[in-house]
Design a protein around this motif. Sequence first.
Motif, PDB file in Angstrom:
ATOM      1  N   SER A 138     -20.460  12.872 -10.446  1.00 39.92           N
ATOM      2  CA  SER A 138     -21.421  13.810 -10.027  1.00 39.92           C
ATOM      3  C   SER A 138     -21.910  14.759 -10.778  1.00 39.92           C
ATOM      4  O   SER A 138     -22.659  14.579 -11.814  1.00 39.92           O
ATOM      5  CB  SER A 138     -20.645  14.300  -8.997  1.00 39.92           C
ATOM      6  N   ASN A 139     -21.431  15.988 -10.859  1.00 43.47           N
ATOM      7  CA  ASN A 139     -22.157  17.274 -11.602  1.00 43.47           C
ATOM      8  C   ASN A 139     -21.504  17.387 -12.762  1.00 43.47           C
ATOM      9  O   ASN A 139     -21.210  18.662 -13.368  1.00 43.47           O
ATOM     10  CB  ASN A 139     -22.467  18.293 -10.647  1.00 43.47           C
ATOM     11  N   LEU A 140     -20.531  16.471 -13.452  1.00 44.27           N
ATOM     12  CA  LEU A 140     -19.746  16.937 -14.542  1.00 44.27           C
ATOM     13  C   LEU A 140     -20.803  16.988 -15.553  1.00 44.27           C
ATOM     14  O   LEU A 140     -21.855  16.283 -15.710  1.00 44.27           O
ATOM     15  CB  LEU A 140     -18.758  15.805 -15.081  1.00 44.27           C
ATOM     16  N   PRO A 141     -20.735  17.918 -16.570  1.00 48.16           N
ATOM     17  CA  PRO A 141     -21.621  18.275 -17.884  1.00 48.16           C
ATOM     18  C   PRO A 141     -21.660  16.875 -18.584  1.00 48.16           C
ATOM     19  O   PRO A 141     -20.813  15.998 -18.458  1.00 48.16           O
ATOM     20  CB  PRO A 141     -21.096  19.421 -18.556  1.00 48.16           C
ATOM     21  N   ASP A 142     -22.902  16.985 -19.444  1.00 43.52           N
ATOM     22  CA  ASP A 142     -23.027  15.789 -20.385  1.00 43.52           C
ATOM     23  C   ASP A 142     -22.153  16.085 -21.561  1.00 43.52           C
ATOM     24  O   ASP A 142     -22.502  16.505 -22.551  1.00 43.52           O
ATOM     25  CB  ASP A 142     -24.526  15.640 -20.689  1.00 43.52           C
ATOM     26  N   ALA A 143     -20.856  15.570 -21.693  1.00 40.47           N
ATOM     27  CA  ALA A 143     -20.007  15.735 -22.752  1.00 40.47           C
ATOM     28  C   ALA A 143     -18.751  14.744 -22.437  1.00 40.47           C
ATOM     29  O   ALA A 143     -18.308  14.303 -21.235  1.00 40.47           O
ATOM     30  CB  ALA A 143     -19.465  17.201 -22.591  1.00 40.47           C
ATOM     31  N   PRO A 144     -17.901  14.563 -23.390  1.00 39.79           N
ATOM     32  CA  PRO A 144     -17.194  13.688 -23.175  1.00 39.79           C
ATOM     33  C   PRO A 144     -16.078  14.176 -22.684  1.00 39.79           C
ATOM     34  O   PRO A 144     -15.555  15.344 -22.465  1.00 39.79           O
ATOM     35  CB  PRO A 144     -16.491  13.298 -24.585  1.00 39.79           C
ATOM     36  N   ALA A 145     -15.253  13.369 -21.573  1.00 39.39           N
ATOM     37  CA  ALA A 145     -14.308  13.662 -20.590  1.00 39.39           C
ATOM     38  C   ALA A 145     -12.859  12.945 -21.336  1.00 39.39           C
ATOM     39  O   ALA A 145     -12.870  11.660 -21.967  1.00 39.39           O
ATOM     40  CB  ALA A 145     -14.473  12.958 -19.283  1.00 39.39           C
ATOM     41  N   ASN A 146     -11.856  13.641 -21.675  1.00 40.84           N
ATOM     42  CA  ASN A 146     -10.856  13.163 -22.243  1.00 40.84           C
ATOM     43  C   ASN A 146      -9.204  13.114 -21.676  1.00 40.84           C
ATOM     44  O   ASN A 146      -8.556  12.340 -22.119  1.00 40.84           O
ATOM     45  CB  ASN A 146     -10.385  14.371 -23.493  1.00 40.84           C
ATOM     46  N   SER A 147      -9.216  13.720 -20.387  1.00 39.27           N
ATOM     47  CA  SER A 147      -8.201  13.623 -19.713  1.00 39.27           C
ATOM     48  C   SER A 147      -8.327  14.005 -18.337  1.00 39.27           C
ATOM     49  O   SER A 147      -9.166  14.800 -17.871  1.00 39.27           O
ATOM     50  CB  SER A 147      -7.007  14.674 -20.381  1.00 39.27           C
ATOM     51  N   VAL A 148      -7.497  13.402 -17.478  1.00 43.28           N
ATOM     52  CA  VAL A 148      -7.664  13.538 -15.954  1.00 43.28           C
ATOM     53  C   VAL A 148      -6.198  13.728 -15.384  1.00 43.28           C
ATOM     54  O   VAL A 148      -5.203  13.032 -15.880  1.00 43.28           O
ATOM     55  CB  VAL A 148      -8.487  12.465 -15.152  1.00 43.28           C
ATOM     56  N   VAL A 149      -6.051  14.698 -14.294  1.00 40.15           N
ATOM     57  CA  VAL A 149      -4.695  14.837 -13.766  1.00 40.15           C
ATOM     58  C   VAL A 149      -5.109  14.941 -12.256  1.00 40.15           C
ATOM     59  O   VAL A 149      -5.797  15.565 -11.893  1.00 40.15           O
ATOM     60  CB  VAL A 149      -3.834  16.136 -14.503  1.00 40.15           C
ATOM     61  N   VAL A 150      -4.013  14.306 -11.553  1.00 36.73           N
ATOM     62  CA  VAL A 150      -3.952  14.353 -10.142  1.00 36.73           C
ATOM     63  C   VAL A 150      -3.016  15.484  -9.841  1.00 36.73           C
ATOM     64  O   VAL A 150      -1.864  15.493 -10.294  1.00 36.73           O
ATOM     65  CB  VAL A 150      -3.659  13.018  -9.622  1.00 36.73           C
ATOM     66  N   ASP A 151      -3.618  16.400  -8.856  1.00 38.48           N
ATOM     67  CA  ASP A 151      -2.568  17.360  -8.419  1.00 38.48           C
ATOM     68  C   ASP A 151      -1.366  16.932  -7.927  1.00 38.48           C
ATOM     69  O   ASP A 151      -1.563  16.235  -6.983  1.00 38.48           O
ATOM     70  CB  ASP A 151      -3.311  18.425  -7.701  1.00 38.48           C
ATOM     71  N   PRO A 152      -0.171  17.204  -8.524  1.00 41.15           N
ATOM     72  CA  PRO A 152       1.032  16.775  -7.634  1.00 41.15           C
ATOM     73  C   PRO A 152       0.919  17.130  -6.320  1.00 41.15           C
ATOM     74  O   PRO A 152       1.831  16.766  -5.641  1.00 41.15           O
ATOM     75  CB  PRO A 152       2.283  17.496  -8.740  1.00 41.15           C
ATOM     76  N   ASN A 153       0.302  18.247  -5.821  1.00 41.34           N
ATOM     77  CA  ASN A 153       0.693  18.621  -4.426  1.00 41.34           C
ATOM     78  C   ASN A 153      -0.351  18.341  -3.511  1.00 41.34           C
ATOM     79  O   ASN A 153      -0.325  18.452  -2.345  1.00 41.34           O
ATOM     80  CB  ASN A 153       0.719  20.361  -4.501  1.00 41.34           C
ATOM     81  N   ASP A 154      -1.504  17.737  -4.046  1.00 44.36           N
ATOM     82  CA  ASP A 154      -2.539  17.335  -3.313  1.00 44.36           C
ATOM     83  C   ASP A 154      -3.669  16.225  -4.019  1.00 44.36           C
ATOM     84  O   ASP A 154      -4.070  16.471  -5.052  1.00 44.36           O
ATOM     85  CB  ASP A 154      -3.553  18.489  -2.839  1.00 44.36           C
ATOM     86  N   ALA A 155      -3.394  14.951  -3.437  1.00 47.28           N
ATOM     87  CA  ALA A 155      -4.110  13.850  -4.176  1.00 47.28           C
ATOM     88  C   ALA A 155      -5.842  13.974  -4.080  1.00 47.28           C
ATOM     89  O   ALA A 155      -6.362  13.388  -4.811  1.00 47.28           O
ATOM     90  CB  ALA A 155      -3.678  12.631  -3.518  1.00 47.28           C
ATOM     91  N   ASN A 156      -6.144  14.761  -3.337  1.00 46.79           N
ATOM     92  CA  ASN A 156      -7.537  15.145  -2.954  1.00 46.79           C
ATOM     93  C   ASN A 156      -8.016  16.144  -4.274  1.00 46.79           C
ATOM     94  O   ASN A 156      -9.315  16.497  -4.464  1.00 46.79           O
ATOM     95  CB  ASN A 156      -8.053  15.610  -1.824  1.00 46.79           C
ATOM     96  N   THR A 157      -7.160  16.895  -5.053  1.00 48.39           N
ATOM     97  CA  THR A 157      -7.428  17.577  -6.094  1.00 48.39           C
ATOM     98  C   THR A 157      -7.213  16.933  -7.503  1.00 48.39           C
ATOM     99  O   THR A 157      -6.191  16.668  -7.748  1.00 48.39           O
ATOM    100  CB  THR A 157      -6.451  19.008  -5.829  1.00 48.39           C
ATOM    101  N   LEU A 158      -8.286  17.005  -8.149  1.00 47.59           N
ATOM    102  CA  LEU A 158      -8.262  16.486  -9.776  1.00 47.59           C
ATOM    103  C   LEU A 158      -8.732  17.426 -10.407  1.00 47.59           C
ATOM    104  O   LEU A 158      -9.682  18.414 -10.221  1.00 47.59           O
ATOM    105  CB  LEU A 158      -9.143  15.219  -9.679  1.00 47.59           C
ATOM    106  N   TYR A 159      -8.152  17.282 -11.986  1.00 45.49           N
ATOM    107  CA  TYR A 159      -8.610  18.189 -13.041  1.00 45.49           C
ATOM    108  C   TYR A 159      -8.960  17.445 -13.828  1.00 45.49           C
ATOM    109  O   TYR A 159      -8.249  16.173 -14.379  1.00 45.49           O
ATOM    110  CB  TYR A 159      -7.488  19.126 -13.415  1.00 45.49           C
ATOM    111  N   VAL A 160     -10.162  17.701 -14.949  1.00 51.71           N
ATOM    112  CA  VAL A 160     -10.598  16.846 -15.820  1.00 51.71           C
ATOM    113  C   VAL A 160     -10.838  17.532 -16.842  1.00 51.71           C
ATOM    114  O   VAL A 160     -11.299  18.690 -16.872  1.00 51.71           O
ATOM    115  CB  VAL A 160     -11.845  15.986 -15.615  1.00 51.71           C
ATOM    116  N   ALA A 161     -10.276  17.150 -18.226  1.00 51.99           N
ATOM    117  CA  ALA A 161     -10.322  17.991 -19.458  1.00 51.99           C
ATOM    118  C   ALA A 161     -11.839  17.382 -20.192  1.00 51.99           C
ATOM    119  O   ALA A 161     -11.687  16.200 -20.474  1.00 51.99           O
ATOM    120  CB  ALA A 161      -9.250  17.911 -20.211  1.00 51.99           C
ATOM    121  N   MET A 162     -12.726  18.050 -20.600  1.00 50.84           N
ATOM    122  CA  MET A 162     -13.970  17.707 -21.154  1.00 50.84           C
ATOM    123  C   MET A 162     -13.954  18.720 -22.531  1.00 50.84           C
ATOM    124  O   MET A 162     -13.288  19.928 -22.926  1.00 50.84           O
ATOM    125  CB  MET A 162     -14.960  18.183 -20.234  1.00 50.84           C
TER     126      MET A 162
END
Length: 201
Positions: A28-52
């Motif tokens: 969706s609206n992630l910036p135009d840059a490489p994505a390097n890592s992703v983590v699913v929040d251990p407390n909520d599967a609907n929450t994600l973090y992505v390292a760019m």
Amino acid sequence: MGFAGNGINAAHLYRSIDAGAHWSNISSNLPDAPANSVVVDPNDANTLYVAMDTGVYVTTEVTTCTTANCWSIYGTGLPNAPVVELAAAPAMPTGDGRTGELRAGTYGRGLWQIPLVTAAIAAQPIISLNPTSVIFNGQSIGTASATQTITVTNTGLAPLTVSLVAVTGDFNETDNCTAAPIAINVTCTIQVSFLPTATGA
């Protein structure tokens, strides 16, 4: 990893809900840059973090990312360097009474951490009094009034320890609150009586 350039428009992040049989683009609206890592929040599967290469982004509604802008930059103070790795530490204290940290490793600039979106408040007891105050009528000097009862309830999420119930002035109290910790949703009582030694309020 994915980004647009040189006639190529590659997605950053995909999601599967059927063990990889089908994939949905959730960039969706992630910036135009490489994505390097992703983590699913251990407390909520609907929450994600992505390292760019431009920082850390978060969504709390991953199910909407296929059809709507769902990503937001997460936190402040990261140096202008690619974030190459993320790790969640759900049991790590945040320093403000909660638990749950997100750690971000940056390219050549060290390790950073910030509380998870879902950082949990540590289980604590909460004392509730009913009533919160008592009023005594006029009483003859040297005589004790009828007792009034204050009910103490532990409405928190951990046992409540009462070490002392103290009164000042012309009052007496007895209680069963200090004998043992008060379990969750359990009550004890304090009996208060008025024994005036002089006239006045």
